[in-house]
Design a protein around this motif. Structure first.
Motif, short mmCIF file in Angstrom:
data_model
loop_
_atom_site.label_atom_id
_atom_site.label_comp_id
_atom_site.label_asym_id
_atom_site.label_seq_id
_atom_site.Cartn_x
_atom_site.Cartn_y
_atom_site.Cartn_z
N ALA B 166 0.84 -1.20 0.00
CA ALA B 166 0.00 0.00 0.00
C ALA B 166 0.87 1.25 0.00
O ALA B 166 0.58 2.22 -0.71
CB ALA B 166 -0.92 -0.02 1.22
N SER B 169 2.26 1.86 -3.37
CA SER B 169 1.23 2.42 -4.24
C SER B 169 1.15 3.94 -4.09
O SER B 169 1.05 4.66 -5.09
CB SER B 169 -0.11 1.77 -3.88
N TRP B 173 2.03 6.86 -6.89
CA TRP B 173 1.13 7.96 -7.22
C TRP B 173 1.91 9.28 -7.27
O TRP B 173 1.66 10.12 -8.13
CB TRP B 173 0.02 8.02 -6.18
N LYS B 204 0.48 1.89 -9.42
CA LYS B 204 -0.59 2.24 -8.49
C LYS B 204 -1.84 1.41 -8.75
O LYS B 204 -2.40 0.83 -7.82
CB LYS B 204 -0.91 3.73 -8.64
N LYS B 208 -3.47 -1.41 -6.28
CA LYS B 208 -4.82 -1.19 -5.77
C LYS B 208 -5.69 -2.40 -6.04
O LYS B 208 -6.41 -2.88 -5.17
CB LYS B 208 -5.43 0.06 -6.41
N LEU B 211 -4.85 -5.09 -3.67
CA LEU B 211 -5.40 -4.87 -2.32
C LEU B 211 -6.85 -5.30 -2.24
O LEU B 211 -7.31 -5.75 -1.20
CB LEU B 211 -5.27 -3.40 -1.94
#
Lengths: 86, 223
Positions: B166, B169, B173, B204, B208, B211
């Motif tokens: 995370a 990520s 970004w 990213k 995501k 996740l």
């Protein structure tokens, strides 16, 4: 050869008629009917995007609309299972 | 007088006024519906119509700028509807004391493909996604990670690892934002900016989607 404007004005008509149908159409007291009626302006908006060549926006819009419809339908069903007045 | 740049095509200029007009009419219809409606759920459904009106007015600009403004508008609308649906349901749950689960039947991914070849398919998808790069590549690589996480043979990955992903990520970004900044501030280095943006958004989106798979494993597979 059909003109570009036909698709644009067809989209505009669908959006206006569809939003009227969603607001004051027959049977819209049922939230299920109202949710399904929102698909008509969605189709009209897709035609307008198509006129403007907004390809990525059109793809994302179709995906987002189907997800929103799924969420709303599941919410309506869950609220009805809980016995809320709709 | 309306100032129109030369790059805008005459077709778009010709239908600008009717498009904005239709947008305003639809917005008024939607807001009228909201004003006469009492039920919260019905109002939430009617906000869809106002969202459509907003999208028509944005699309009427007719350039790439409109396209790039439509995407965040859609994502924000989706997040907003999801959040308000959750609020409505938790309020109703508190009122009636009954609870109804999100998925009607318990999910049970008992498919053979999840046991026999997850790593191979995941690796292929991630490599192909890295080759594509950008948003599409991120989606494909994320599908690979999702498949890997959902598969039955891989168990017991430490939770620290997923928190680290995370964080990566978020850093990716920042890469994406830096890429955009380079495009505007130093237009000569456009290739660097393009690559930063493409691979930032690739990492990213991929993480995501991965996740989502982790959440899926933790939330839905409570048997």
């Amino acid at each position: 050869m059909l003109e570009v404007y036909i698709w644009f004005y067809a989209g505009c008509t669908l959006v206006i008629v569809g939003s009227l149908a969603t607001v004051i159409g027959p049977g819209v007291k049922d939230p299920l009917v109202r949710t399904l009626n929102t698909e008509i302006p969605a189709v009209g908006l897709s035609l307008i995007f198509l006129t403007y060549n907004h390809t990525i926006a059109l793809l994302t819009f179709i995906a987002a609309t189907s997800i929103i419809t799924l969420i709303l339908l599941r919410t309506i069903v869950r609220l009805e299972e809980m016995g809320a007045e709709l | 007088m309306i100032l129109v740049p030369d790059v805008v095509s005459p077709v778009v200029v010709a239908i600008y006024a009717p498009a904005v007009f239709v947008g305003i009419i639809v917005a008024l219809i939607g807001l009228f519906g909201i004003s006469i409606e009492k039920n919260d759920l019905q109002v939430l459904i009617l906000t869809d119509i106002v969202g459509v009106a907003m999208l028509i007015i944005v699309a009427a600009v007719g350039t790439d700028l409109a396209e790039s403004l439509v995407l965040p508008g859609l994502v924000v609308e989706l997040a907003e509807i999801l959040a308000i649906c959750e609020i409505l349901m938790s309020r109703e749950m508190r009122k009636t004391g009954k609870s109804v689960s999100l998925i009607p039947t318990p999910l049970n991914f008992d498919m053979e493909v999840l046991q026999t070849s997850p790593v191979f398919i995941a690796v292929i998808l991630v490599i192909y996604g890295a080759f594509l790069s950008g948003f599409t590549g991120g989606a494909i690589a994320g599908g690979g990670i999702l498949f890997y996480v959902m598969s039955l043979t891989v168990r017991g990955l430490p939770s620290d690892l997923w928190e680290g992903i995370a964080g990566a990520s978020g850093i990716a970004w920042c890469l994406w934002l830096t890429g955009f900044l380079v495009l505007f501030v130093f237009p000569n280095y456009w290739l660097l900016g393009l690559m930063l943006a493409a691979f930032g958004v690739f990492i990213k989106v991929a993480f995501k989607a991965g996740l989502i798979g982790v959440m899926n494993r933790e939330e839905f597979r409570k048997e």
